[in-house]
Design a protein around this motif. Structure first.
Motif, mmCIF file in Angstrom:
data_model
loop_
_atom_site.group_PDB
_atom_site.id
_atom_site.type_symbol
_atom_site.label_atom_id
_atom_site.label_comp_id
_atom_site.label_asym_id
_atom_site.label_seq_id
_atom_site.Cartn_x
_atom_site.Cartn_y
_atom_site.Cartn_z
ATOM 1 N N CYS A 1 0.923 -1.339 0.198
ATOM 2 C CA CYS A 1 0.125 -0.190 -0.378
ATOM 3 C C CYS A 1 0.961 1.381 0.087
ATOM 4 N N CYS A 2 1.674 1.035 0.404
ATOM 5 C CA CYS A 2 3.116 2.422 1.430
ATOM 6 C C CYS A 2 4.072 2.579 0.337
ATOM 7 N N PRO A 3 4.577 2.038 -1.465
ATOM 8 C CA PRO A 3 5.626 1.813 -2.230
ATOM 9 C C PRO A 3 6.057 3.571 -2.104
ATOM 10 N N GLY A 4 5.682 4.234 -1.496
ATOM 11 C CA GLY A 4 6.455 6.033 -1.496
ATOM 12 C C GLY A 4 7.121 5.883 -0.130
ATOM 13 N N LEU A 5 7.140 5.378 0.792
ATOM 14 C CA LEU A 5 7.551 5.686 2.101
ATOM 15 C C LEU A 5 8.814 6.208 1.947
ATOM 16 N N THR A 6 9.466 7.273 2.489
ATOM 17 C CA THR A 6 10.606 7.191 3.242
ATOM 18 C C THR A 6 11.038 7.209 4.382
ATOM 19 N N SER A 7 10.459 6.824 5.332
ATOM 20 C CA SER A 7 10.921 6.911 6.860
ATOM 21 C C SER A 7 9.526 6.012 7.346
ATOM 22 N N LEU A 8 10.427 4.839 7.835
ATOM 23 C CA LEU A 8 9.478 3.794 8.049
ATOM 24 C C LEU A 8 10.321 3.188 9.979
ATOM 25 N N THR A 9 8.903 3.189 10.397
ATOM 26 C CA THR A 9 9.622 2.735 12.277
ATOM 27 C C THR A 9 8.710 1.415 12.736
ATOM 28 N N ILE A 10 9.471 0.661 13.138
ATOM 29 C CA ILE A 10 8.032 -0.582 13.777
ATOM 30 C C ILE A 10 8.935 -1.073 14.318
ATOM 31 N N ARG A 11 8.520 -0.537 16.400
ATOM 32 C CA ARG A 11 8.979 -0.194 17.556
ATOM 33 C C ARG A 11 9.065 -1.896 17.620
ATOM 34 N N ASN A 12 8.797 -2.788 19.048
ATOM 35 C CA ASN A 12 9.561 -3.528 19.647
ATOM 36 C C ASN A 12 8.463 -3.898 19.369
ATOM 37 N N THR B 1 14.679 6.241 3.368
ATOM 38 C CA THR B 1 15.624 7.043 4.322
ATOM 39 C C THR B 1 15.935 6.482 5.061
ATOM 40 N N SER B 2 15.189 5.994 5.611
ATOM 41 C CA SER B 2 15.406 6.126 7.347
ATOM 42 C C SER B 2 14.309 5.230 7.600
ATOM 43 N N LEU B 3 14.964 3.383 8.275
ATOM 44 C CA LEU B 3 14.487 2.482 8.544
ATOM 45 C C LEU B 3 14.089 1.731 10.095
ATOM 46 N N THR B 4 13.736 1.853 10.973
ATOM 47 C CA THR B 4 13.460 1.983 12.211
ATOM 48 C C THR B 4 13.180 0.318 12.807
ATOM 49 N N ILE B 5 13.743 -1.086 12.811
ATOM 50 C CA ILE B 5 12.792 -1.935 13.361
ATOM 51 C C ILE B 5 13.190 -2.652 14.167
ATOM 52 N N GLY C 1 14.994 -11.556 11.258
ATOM 53 C CA GLY C 1 16.601 -12.617 10.968
ATOM 54 C C GLY C 1 17.956 -12.395 9.958
ATOM 55 N N ILE C 2 18.611 -12.737 9.717
ATOM 56 C CA ILE C 2 19.683 -12.754 8.610
ATOM 57 C C ILE C 2 18.744 -12.548 6.880
ATOM 58 N N GLU C 3 18.307 -13.463 6.907
ATOM 59 C CA GLU C 3 16.896 -13.516 5.894
ATOM 60 C C GLU C 3 16.404 -11.780 5.376
ATOM 61 N N GLY C 4 16.192 -11.199 6.507
ATOM 62 C CA GLY C 4 15.434 -10.136 6.289
ATOM 63 C C GLY C 4 16.388 -8.841 6.335
ATOM 64 N N ALA C 5 17.762 -9.118 6.426
ATOM 65 C CA ALA C 5 18.542 -7.601 7.263
ATOM 66 C C ALA C 5 18.821 -8.082 5.603
ATOM 67 N N GLU C 6 19.246 -8.939 5.314
ATOM 68 C CA GLU C 6 20.237 -8.887 4.000
ATOM 69 C C GLU C 6 19.206 -9.019 2.838
ATOM 70 N N ALA C 7 18.264 -9.002 2.784
ATOM 71 C CA ALA C 7 17.018 -8.509 1.642
ATOM 72 C C ALA C 7 17.002 -6.635 2.339
ATOM 73 N N ILE C 8 16.975 -5.993 3.223
ATOM 74 C CA ILE C 8 17.571 -4.191 3.586
ATOM 75 C C ILE C 8 18.312 -3.863 2.929
#
Length: 285
Positions: free
Chosen positions: A227-238, A258-262, A269-276
């Motif tokens: 839904c949100c392919p135009g995001l430049t900042s995304l924060t997904i907390r704990n 340009t900003s991503l906080t997880i 996992g490793i796969e998710g981090a590598e994809a990012i």
């Protein structure tokens, strides 16, 4: 109702119209208020007193009573000696501003009550047809903006996809310009399939934040990505538990980030981090 903002010159003698009307013009026949009319006879001040001029003050309200019918217009044309076939003739009634304001308040109250009724129907899972009938009759479109938000909030929260689909796109688009982040959160938090329905409303959303413990999961992460392919900042907390598949979906679709906080306990996992790392190459942090 119509408002004539400027001072408006009229005449008490219909025959004077002959000097002003043209074949494709418009004639207004005005019924002034019996008391407190804003029209004043000024022939005693005029260089042409025979015109019997009546001057209406600026900001005078009128109600459009009706457009004159064919037979009445023919009689008027005969009386004036004019061809009015291509001329529009409207009958207006002067309206007292205080009465008009009272009617406006009454209408606003009715609209607010109707909108609140629609919200309650959505929340209490009243039959979709009753809700759709209200929408068809303009209850959502004419509701104050705050109530539109509450109705859409309720529809998203209770997964009333049919209702979200029926809401006027222009009304929802305007609403999302003001409240799009919060509404996007509501749709995704409830893992609503309707987020697919309204995806077209917020592709330009640039910033989105999910707090601790919302547990949006993989489905929520995928909804964000789609839904949100135009995001430049995304924060997904704990404790949102998006998992590696959710992280990969975000990485593959939200490449403008340009900003991503997880936060912790998202289990990317490793796969998710590598994809990012592979797809989100504009990240500054």
């Amino acid at each position: 109702h119509i408002l004539w903002q400027a001072f408006s010159s009229t005449t008490a003698d219909c025959k004077v119209v002959k000097g002003f009307a043209n074949a494709a013009g418009t004639i207004f026949i005005i019924q002034p208020l019996r008391n407190n009319t804003r029209g004043r006879r000024i022939s005693f001040l005029s260089a042409l007193p025979e015109e019997e001029e009546v001057l209406f003050e600026g900001n005078t309200w009128f109600r459009v009573h009706k457009e004159m019918g064919v037979l009445s217009k023919r009689m008027l044309a005969k009386n004036l000696g004019l061809n009015l076939d291509a001329t529009s003739v409207f009958e207006l009634e002067e309206v007292d501003e205080e009465i008009l304001e009272t009617r406006k308040r009454d209408l606003q109250t009715w609209r607010m009550n109707a909108a609140e009724g629609l919200r309650l129907k959505v929340e209490t899972m009243v039959s979709s047809q009753m809700c759709l009938d209200d929408i068809e009759n303009g209850v959502f479109a004419e509701a104050p903006r705050e109530q539109q938000f509450r109705i859409l909030d309720a529809a998203l929260t209770h997964e009333r996809v049919d209702i979200v689909t029926r809401l006027g796109k222009e009304d929802v688009r305007d609403l999302l310009l003001e409240e799009k982040q919060e509404l996007a959160q509501i749709a995704i938090l409830h893992k609503m399939s309707g987020s697919q329905v309204i995806a077209g409303f917020w592709p330009s959303l640039m910033s989105l934040t999910f707090g601790n413990g919302n547990r949006i999961g993989r489905e929520g992460a995928e909804a964000i990505a789609q839904c949100c392919p135009g995001l430049t900042s995304l924060t997904i907390r704990n404790e949102n538990i998006i998992g590696s598949e959710g992280a990969k979906s975000i990485a593959q679709h939200c490449r403008r980030l340009t900003s991503l906080t997880i936060g912790n306990d998202n289990r990317i996992g490793i796969e998710g981090a590598e994809a990012i790392a592979q797809h989100c190459q504009n990240l500054a942090h």
